[in-house]
Write a protein that holds these residues in place. Sequence first.
Motif, PDB file in Angstrom:
ATOM      1  N   GLY A  26       1.746   5.134  -3.540  1.00 20.31           N
ATOM      2  CA  GLY A  26       2.908   4.484  -2.964  1.00 20.31           C
ATOM      3  C   GLY A  26       2.650   4.032  -1.541  1.00 20.31           C
ATOM      4  N   ARG A  27       3.648   3.374  -0.984  1.00 24.54           N
ATOM      5  CA  ARG A  27       3.516   2.850   0.367  1.00 24.54           C
ATOM      6  C   ARG A  27       3.386   3.973   1.379  1.00 24.54           C
ATOM      7  NH1 ARG A  27       7.900  -0.146   3.991  1.00 24.54           N
ATOM      8  NH2 ARG A  27       6.499  -1.058   5.513  1.00 24.54           N
ATOM      9  N   LEU A  32       0.562   6.963   5.760  1.00 23.35           N
ATOM     10  CA  LEU A  32      -0.029   8.203   6.267  1.00 23.35           C
ATOM     11  C   LEU A  32      -1.534   8.053   6.469  1.00 23.35           C
ATOM     12  CD1 LEU A  32       1.873  10.951   4.262  1.00 23.35           C
ATOM     13  CD2 LEU A  32       2.108  10.358   6.672  1.00 23.35           C
ATOM     14  N   THR A  33      -2.189   7.326   5.585  1.00 19.44           N
ATOM     15  CA  THR A  33      -3.619   7.088   5.739  1.00 19.44           C
ATOM     16  C   THR A  33      -3.901   6.284   6.998  1.00 19.44           C
ATOM     17  OG1 THR A  33      -3.902   7.134   3.339  1.00 19.44           O
ATOM     18  CG2 THR A  33      -5.668   6.124   4.621  1.00 19.44           C
ATOM     19  N   ALA A  34      -3.096   5.258   7.238  1.00 20.45           N
ATOM     20  CA  ALA A  34      -3.277   4.435   8.439  1.00 20.45           C
ATOM     21  C   ALA A  34      -3.042   5.256   9.703  1.00 20.45           C
ATOM     22  CB  ALA A  34      -2.332   3.235   8.396  1.00 20.45           C
TER      23      ALA A  34
END
Length: 56
Positions: A26-27, A32-34
Amino acid sequence: MEDRAPGSTSAVPTQIQPSIKKHFAGRGAWVLTAYGISGLALFGVLAYFFSDYIAR
């Protein structure tokens, strides 16, 4: 047996397809990764300047 076409002699259906569903993140996971990558980059920059300050 009732769902076979008239004249069909095969006992095994010819269109057996496994139900494979692809999982998409999901977005929120991408956000969170960014944030994680940005945080690591900021930490690296701060660690560099801190070590440069200590080395003087």
